[in-house]
Scaffold this motif. Sequence first.
Motif, PDB file in Angstrom:
ATOM      1  N   PRO A  58      -2.868   2.905   6.051  1.00 30.71           N
ATOM      2  CA  PRO A  58      -3.129   3.111   4.630  1.00 30.71           C
ATOM      3  C   PRO A  58      -4.091   3.873   4.431  1.00 30.71           C
ATOM      4  O   PRO A  58      -4.951   3.922   5.285  1.00 30.71           O
ATOM      5  CB  PRO A  58      -3.233   1.274   4.312  1.00 30.71           C
ATOM      6  N   ALA A  59      -4.043   4.276   3.185  1.00 26.51           N
ATOM      7  CA  ALA A  59      -5.275   5.224   2.610  1.00 26.51           C
ATOM      8  C   ALA A  59      -6.536   4.542   3.025  1.00 26.51           C
ATOM      9  O   ALA A  59      -6.787   3.409   2.874  1.00 26.51           O
ATOM     10  CB  ALA A  59      -5.079   5.608   1.016  1.00 26.51           C
ATOM     11  N   LYS A  60      -7.480   5.556   3.351  1.00 28.09           N
ATOM     12  CA  LYS A  60      -8.855   4.938   3.350  1.00 28.09           C
ATOM     13  C   LYS A  60      -9.063   3.565   4.324  1.00 28.09           C
ATOM     14  O   LYS A  60      -9.927   2.685   4.131  1.00 28.09           O
ATOM     15  CB  LYS A  60      -9.467   4.315   1.951  1.00 28.09           C
TER      16      LYS A  60
ATOM     17  N   MET B 224     -10.902  -3.627   4.341  1.00 21.64           N
ATOM     18  CA  MET B 224      -9.633  -2.818   3.625  1.00 21.64           C
ATOM     19  C   MET B 224     -10.324  -1.913   2.538  1.00 21.64           C
ATOM     20  O   MET B 224     -11.010  -2.146   1.823  1.00 21.64           O
ATOM     21  CB  MET B 224      -8.416  -3.727   3.367  1.00 21.64           C
ATOM     22  N   SER B 225      -9.201  -0.947   2.141  1.00 20.33           N
ATOM     23  CA  SER B 225      -9.421  -0.178   1.078  1.00 20.33           C
ATOM     24  C   SER B 225      -9.231  -1.059  -0.461  1.00 20.33           C
ATOM     25  O   SER B 225      -8.134  -2.118   0.020  1.00 20.33           O
ATOM     26  CB  SER B 225      -8.644   0.894   0.978  1.00 20.33           C
TER      27      SER B 225
ATOM     28  N   PHE C   7       0.657  -1.336  -0.073  1.00 22.18           N
ATOM     29  CA  PHE C   7      -0.053   0.093  -0.078  1.00 22.18           C
ATOM     30  C   PHE C   7       0.840   1.232  -0.080  1.00 22.18           C
ATOM     31  O   PHE C   7       0.245   2.476   0.013  1.00 22.18           O
ATOM     32  CB  PHE C   7      -1.116  -0.130   1.143  1.00 22.18           C
ATOM     33  N   ILE C   8       2.286   1.354   0.137  1.00 20.86           N
ATOM     34  CA  ILE C   8       2.960   2.262   0.093  1.00 20.86           C
ATOM     35  C   ILE C   8       3.528   2.585  -1.468  1.00 20.86           C
ATOM     36  O   ILE C   8       3.568   3.749  -1.885  1.00 20.86           O
ATOM     37  CB  ILE C   8       4.426   2.029   1.009  1.00 20.86           C
TER      38      ILE C   8
ATOM     39  N   THR D 264      -0.650   6.660   2.213  1.00 18.52           N
ATOM     40  CA  THR D 264      -0.337   6.194   3.425  1.00 18.52           C
ATOM     41  C   THR D 264       0.155   7.066   4.302  1.00 18.52           C
ATOM     42  O   THR D 264       1.156   7.931   3.892  1.00 18.52           O
ATOM     43  CB  THR D 264       0.733   4.824   3.104  1.00 18.52           C
TER      44      THR D 264
ATOM     45  N   ASP E  99      -7.217  -0.262  -2.800  1.00 17.96           N
ATOM     46  CA  ASP E  99      -5.866  -0.117  -3.269  1.00 17.96           C
ATOM     47  C   ASP E  99      -4.958  -0.827  -2.200  1.00 17.96           C
ATOM     48  O   ASP E  99      -3.981  -1.474  -2.785  1.00 17.96           O
ATOM     49  CB  ASP E  99      -5.701   1.375  -2.833  1.00 17.96           C
ATOM     50  N   GLU E 100      -5.301  -1.127  -1.094  1.00 15.11           N
ATOM     51  CA  GLU E 100      -4.479  -1.805  -0.134  1.00 15.11           C
ATOM     52  C   GLU E 100      -4.549  -3.361  -0.737  1.00 15.11           C
ATOM     53  O   GLU E 100      -3.394  -4.059  -0.356  1.00 15.11           O
ATOM     54  CB  GLU E 100      -4.974  -1.774   1.361  1.00 15.11           C
TER      55      GLU E 100
END
Lengths: 281, 130
Positions: free
Chosen positions: B98-100, A103-104, A38-39, B70, A106-107
């Motif tokens: 993390p985002a969201k 979780m999102s 996620f980074i 993030t 994207d993650e």
Amino acid sequence: MPKEQEVKTIKEYGRGIIGGFLFSLPLLYTMELWWIGFIASPEKLLAFEAVTFLLLIGYNKYAGMREDATYGEVVRESLEELGLAFTITFLFLLLINKISFGMSFDEIIGKIIVESMIVAIGISVGTAQLGQQNESDSGMANKGNKNEKKPGPAQLWTLSLCGAVLFSSSVAPTEEIVHIAMVSTNIHLIFMVLLSLLLSFTILYYSDFKNSKTMERGIKEMALHIMISYVAALITSSILLWFFGRIGGGAGGGFGMALAQTIVLSIPGVIGASAGRLLIK
Amino acid sequence: MVEKSKKYNPLEKSTFFVGLLILSALTGYLVHQLIANDKTPPRLLVTIEHQSSVPGNGYKVEIENTGDTTAEEVQVKLGLYQNGEQVETATLNIQLIPAKSRETGWVFFGKARVTSDSLIVTSKTFLEPI
């Protein structure tokens, strides 16, 4: 009831999945890898995806399939392996609760991409190397073609890069590489380079390693093979370190620190590029 | 020369299409993200809730990252105010949000709860990963 062909395919997939776990289980259990999911920026994830796909195609072309396999078949096999890799990575991360539907998006996507790429190479190697010798040639079972021909430069580069990725990817994201690089003086780094070259020589030419007999022992060829292994390890190390945010893009430390980390990571890399190359051939 | 073309069974075909579909979808999604390039920096929203069901003066602290990036090494400092005076502080350290997504922490203060208690977020710090 499944037909004979389907049963054979299921067995091949089983072999591939075991190979995938064999090479990538340490990565599936490494938190730095979950974080990088996620980074990492979209361009890094895309680059990782592209490089892995090219390596898969290269491996399947030179070691995974029969010699007369067309590029269409090679691409098809690579996509099949990616399909398996995405599925088992998703299920495994779900099992260990490292992805959840809370979780999102994207993650979840990031984690699956990062982990499944190494799993895919493991699946390819596992399908090729873990089967029985009398396995007939069809589909993913085409693999394990042990020809005794002298390998060409493209084959050497491809297998060295695949071997280096498999062996160094499990340590590349860890803090220890940065730590060792920080405390290493120039003398340490020079000895690390010498050790890497010595390891490559021992594996490729001295210890009668499996599959090493196809190579001649002339000085010129010996130097060429050792250099291919070492340069493949250096390239792989720098790409992995860039991907994990250790070098480049404002990571800090400048060129000296980047070089030191690359040399440190190249020790497992060169073992992969030399021994791994012979084993996954 | 007879050309040998491989016949694929339904299982191989479906695995191939799954691989092709997922790879295309992921690539498309990443390319879209790359082109859009409209990611906002981390934005941390802190929600505090007193927990009367647990012994002591405890608070449940939820930190949600509503941004698109993030947040790394997040530090949230909280100050407990009683009768208008800060009587105690606490700090929550979270490695990554993390985002969201959200993380939940718990804070317990030594001072007994009084009706005028208010818990204030005094500072929020984080790093944006490279």
